[in-house]
Structure formats: structure tokens, C-alpha cells
Design a protein around this motif. Structure first.
Motif, PDB file in Angstrom:
ATOM      1  N   TYR A  43       0.830  -1.204   0.000  1.00  0.00           N
ATOM      2  CA  TYR A  43       0.000   0.000   0.000  1.00  0.00           C
ATOM      3  C   TYR A  43       0.860   1.248   0.000  1.00  0.00           C
ATOM      4  O   TYR A  43       1.913   1.284   0.640  1.00  0.00           O
ATOM      5  CB  TYR A  43      -0.918  -0.004   1.236  1.00  0.00           C
ATOM      6  N   VAL A  57      -5.340   5.120   0.157  1.00  0.00           N
ATOM      7  CA  VAL A  57      -4.191   4.251  -0.094  1.00  0.00           C
ATOM      8  C   VAL A  57      -4.393   3.604  -1.452  1.00  0.00           C
ATOM      9  O   VAL A  57      -5.518   3.311  -1.840  1.00  0.00           O
ATOM     10  CB  VAL A  57      -4.041   3.145   0.970  1.00  0.00           C
ATOM     11  N   GLU A  58      -3.293   3.415  -2.161  1.00  0.00           N
ATOM     12  CA  GLU A  58      -3.374   2.646  -3.401  1.00  0.00           C
ATOM     13  C   GLU A  58      -2.828   1.246  -3.138  1.00  0.00           C
ATOM     14  O   GLU A  58      -1.755   1.089  -2.558  1.00  0.00           O
ATOM     15  CB  GLU A  58      -2.583   3.303  -4.535  1.00  0.00           C
ATOM     16  N   ALA A  59      -3.593   0.242  -3.548  1.00  0.00           N
ATOM     17  CA  ALA A  59      -3.157  -1.142  -3.414  1.00  0.00           C
ATOM     18  C   ALA A  59      -2.340  -1.528  -4.645  1.00  0.00           C
ATOM     19  O   ALA A  59      -2.793  -1.344  -5.772  1.00  0.00           O
ATOM     20  CB  ALA A  59      -4.375  -2.057  -3.293  1.00  0.00           C
ATOM     21  N   ALA A  97      -7.963  -6.033  -1.003  1.00  0.00           N
ATOM     22  CA  ALA A  97      -7.936  -4.592  -0.718  1.00  0.00           C
ATOM     23  C   ALA A  97      -9.145  -4.202   0.129  1.00  0.00           C
ATOM     24  O   ALA A  97      -9.023  -3.394   1.062  1.00  0.00           O
ATOM     25  CB  ALA A  97      -7.899  -3.794  -2.020  1.00  0.00           C
ATOM     26  N   VAL A 113      -9.770   3.319  -0.657  1.00  0.00           N
ATOM     27  CA  VAL A 113      -8.732   2.477  -1.248  1.00  0.00           C
ATOM     28  C   VAL A 113      -8.857   2.509  -2.768  1.00  0.00           C
ATOM     29  O   VAL A 113      -9.959   2.462  -3.320  1.00  0.00           O
ATOM     30  CB  VAL A 113      -8.786   1.024  -0.708  1.00  0.00           C
ATOM     31  N   THR A 262       5.738   2.249  -1.031  1.00  0.00           N
ATOM     32  CA  THR A 262       4.757   1.174  -0.902  1.00  0.00           C
ATOM     33  C   THR A 262       5.235   0.220   0.184  1.00  0.00           C
ATOM     34  O   THR A 262       6.398  -0.164   0.216  1.00  0.00           O
ATOM     35  CB  THR A 262       4.577   0.411  -2.225  1.00  0.00           C
ATOM     36  N   PRO A 265       1.117  -4.457   4.475  1.00  0.00           N
ATOM     37  CA  PRO A 265       0.101  -3.967   5.405  1.00  0.00           C
ATOM     38  C   PRO A 265       0.645  -3.738   6.823  1.00  0.00           C
ATOM     39  O   PRO A 265       0.337  -2.722   7.454  1.00  0.00           O
ATOM     40  CB  PRO A 265      -0.955  -5.077   5.405  1.00  0.00           C
TER      41      PRO A 265
END
Ligand code: C2E
Ligand code: CA
Ligand code: CA
Ligand code: CA
Length: 282
Positions: A43, A57-59, A97, A113, A262, A265
Motif C-alpha cells: 500500500y 491508499v493505493e493497493a 484490498a 482504497v 509502498t 500492510p
């Protein structure tokens, strides 16, 4: 084992070059990866430019390969598309996600997300139902989810993809055009797709200065976007100078190594949601 591993790497390289046998091998390795939970999502935070507050957040998917280590999406996503495995991978990405967002939500963090969809995934007739099911399963609202589609793919106006994007929009999901400005379709996409967000590609940010072509392009995109009531996210922000420049140019949200890399988690939670910090959290 080392020999087998280097042989396998050679196979991936061959697969890139179009060897049919290597494709089969990759396909079975990817099946194995899916079945044995070798895929992981990392993320990256997205911060509101004005306040610095994390808003999303970008997965980003990775393959935790037992012998090659972490393999990036640029290596296996295009191949997954070719061998027809992007469907199950995309479904896994969406589910995980949503599960992660739910966990962060439950811990009191309000975020949305963003998930990357490939063009093939959008051809799936059932995609809207799948998305609705994932949201429902994890008790999320549709506008908690942003679907990013990259601009470098040309979506045939006759294709199911366009209809699906409208269906997703009707569901309440937000749609972002990724890598905006790099493809041929930029303006035509704005006309035909129910877009909410433009993500300015990082190639316009790398050499950004107050004046010059990149500055004119970024200012132009921001002005166009805001006239259309769209949000602007700038990706690839690596320096304070770039960050200040894009903020002053009116970009709404910033993303990039300056704001955060990035992270897995666990590492993400430790970095952004940890209460147990000597300095105290902000
Ligand atoms: P993208 O969606 O444009 O994602 C941004 C890429 O830039 C990510 O690479 C990210 O790690 C990297 N990045 C972020 N900030 C910076 C920065 O400040 N500087 C630089 N130089 N790079 C930065 P990543 O994770 O390797 O992903 C590459 C591409 O793979 C993504 O580009 C996206 O198109 C695709 N991808 C990733 N996850 C998925 C997925 O779940 N499904 C699909 N279909 N594609 C995915
Ligand atoms: Ca993206
Ligand atoms: Ca991008
Ligand atoms: Ca990209």
C-alpha cells in the motif's frame, strides 16, 4: 535448487519474448501463486496536498515468489493478461484490498482504497456484481473504492468495458484515469467515461520546475480537471520542491516516495497508524 531457480527465471524471460512453452509454465506458476497465497498487496499513501492528511491508499500487487523474492507487477501482470489469469488475480486483489480497508476502518482510520483494474478485467460482464459483492461482504460503501484504469489502454467505444464503467459509476464507485497525459486517449476518455479523478503521470513531475513544458501541462490538466469537477492526484512526487510546486499549481492529492513508499500492510500500519511511538503520533 539454484539451478532450478535460474531456469525458472529464464522461463519468465522467454515468456516475455513469446515462447509458448514458457507461457504454459508461467501460467501454472501463477495458478500455484494464487492457490498458495503468494500474491501480496502493498500500500502507498495518498495525501491531501493542502493539509498533508492521508485520504487514501493505493493497493499495488506483488508476487512473493518462494525462490525469486518479491516480483513487481510490471513483470507478471502483462503475462497474467496474456495467459488469461488477470480475472482471478484481479478478483483476489479486489477482495484483499476491501478486507484490508475494512480492517483499517475498524481500527478507526477513515480512508478510501484505490485498486488498479486492467482493461481485460473490465470486459468481464460480471465485474459490477463482483465489485458490489466485495463491498457488501466487507461492509464498505461504494465510494470507499476507487477503480484506476490506465490511460495507455485504448478502450474500444463499442466494448463492454465502457458499459461496465458506467455500471460501476452507477453503483457509486469512483473512477480514476491513471497515468493521465501519457496515452493517446486522454481527452476522448474525459468525454466518454464517467471519470471522477485524474492521476497525472509521474513523467510530468520528474523534471518539474516553475516554468517550462511540464509546468504548463500540469497547470493545464489541473485547470481542465477542475472545470470538469474532477479531482487531481499527482503521482511520483519524490522531492519537497516537486511537492510544493504541484500543490501551488492546484493539485488536490499527492502521492510518491516523498510522502511514502509502498509498504506491506504490517509495515504500513506501523508507519502510519502506530500509537506506540516515542515521538508521539501526529
Ligand atoms: P501505477 O498504477 O502507475 O502505480 C505506480 C507505480 O509507481 C508503482 O509501481 C509505485 O510503486 C511506483 N511509485 C510510487 N511512487 C513513486 C515515486 O515517487 N517515484 C517512482 N519512481 N515510482 C513511484 P509498482 O507497484 O511496481 O506498479 C507498477 C504498475 O503495475 C502500476 O502502475 C499498475 O499499472 C500495475 N499494477 C499494480 N498493481 C496492480 C493490480 O493489482 N492490478 C493491475 N491490473 N495492475 C497493477
Ligand atoms: Ca495506479
Ligand atoms: Ca500511475
Ligand atoms: Ca503506471
Amino acid at each position: 535448487r539454484a539451478k532450478r531457480s535460474s531456469q525458472r527465471r529464464a522461463f519468465y524471460e522467454a515468456a516475455m519474448e513469446g515462447s509458448a512453452r514458457a507461457h504454459l509454465r508461467l501460467e501454472s506458476d501463477l495458478h500455484h501463486a494464487l492457490e498458495h497465497s503468494e500474491l501480496v498487496l502493498h500500500y502507498q499513501p495518498e495525501m491531501e496536498a493542502a493539509s498533508g492528511r492521508m485520504v487514501a491508499v493505493e493497493a499495488l500487487v506483488r508476487w512473493q515468489h518462494p525462490s525469486h523474492g518479491l516480483i513487481g507487477p510490471d513483470t507478471f501482470i502483462p503475462l497474467a493478461e496474456e495467459v488469461g489469469l488477470i480475472g482471478p488475480i484481479g478478483a483476489w486483489v479486489l477482495d484483499s484490498a476491501c478486507a484490508q480497508l475494512k480492517a483499517w476502518r475498524d481500527a478507526g482510520h477513515s480512508l478510501r482504497v484505490a485498486v488498479n483494474f486492467s482493461a481485460d478485467q473490465l470486459q468481464d460482464r460480471d465485474i459490477t456484481d463482483r465489485v458490489a459483492a466485495a463491498l457488501e461482504r466487507f461492509g464498505l460503501q461504494a465510494d470507499d473504492l476507487v477503480v484506476e484504469i490506465t490511460e495507455s489502454v485504448w478502450l474500444d467505444p463499442e466494448s463492454a468495458a465502457i458499459d461496465n464503467l458506467h455500471h460501476l459509476k452507477r453503483l457509486g464507485v469512483r473512477l480514476a484515469i491513471d497515468d493521465f497525459g501519457t496515452g493517446y486517449a486522454s481527452l476522448s476518455y474525459l468525454k466518454h467515461l464517467p471519470v471522477d479523478i485524474l492521476k497525472i503521470d509521474r513523467s510530468f513531475v520528474t523534471d518539474l520546475a516553475e516554468v517550462g513544458v511540464d509546468a504548463a501541462i500540469v497547470r493545464g490538466i489541473v485547470s481542465l480537471a477542475h472545470k470538469l469537477d474532477l479531482e487531481v492526484i499527482v503521482e511520483g512526487v519524490e522531492t519537497q520542491t516537486q511537492c510544493a510546486l504541484v500543490r501551488d499549481m492546484g493539485c488536490d492529492v499527492v502521492q510518491g516516495y516523498l510522502l511514502g513508499r509502498t509498504l506491506s500492510p504490517t509495515a504500513f500500519s506501523d508507519a502510519y497508524f502506530s500509537e506506540a511511538s516515542c515521538e508521539g503520533s501526529t
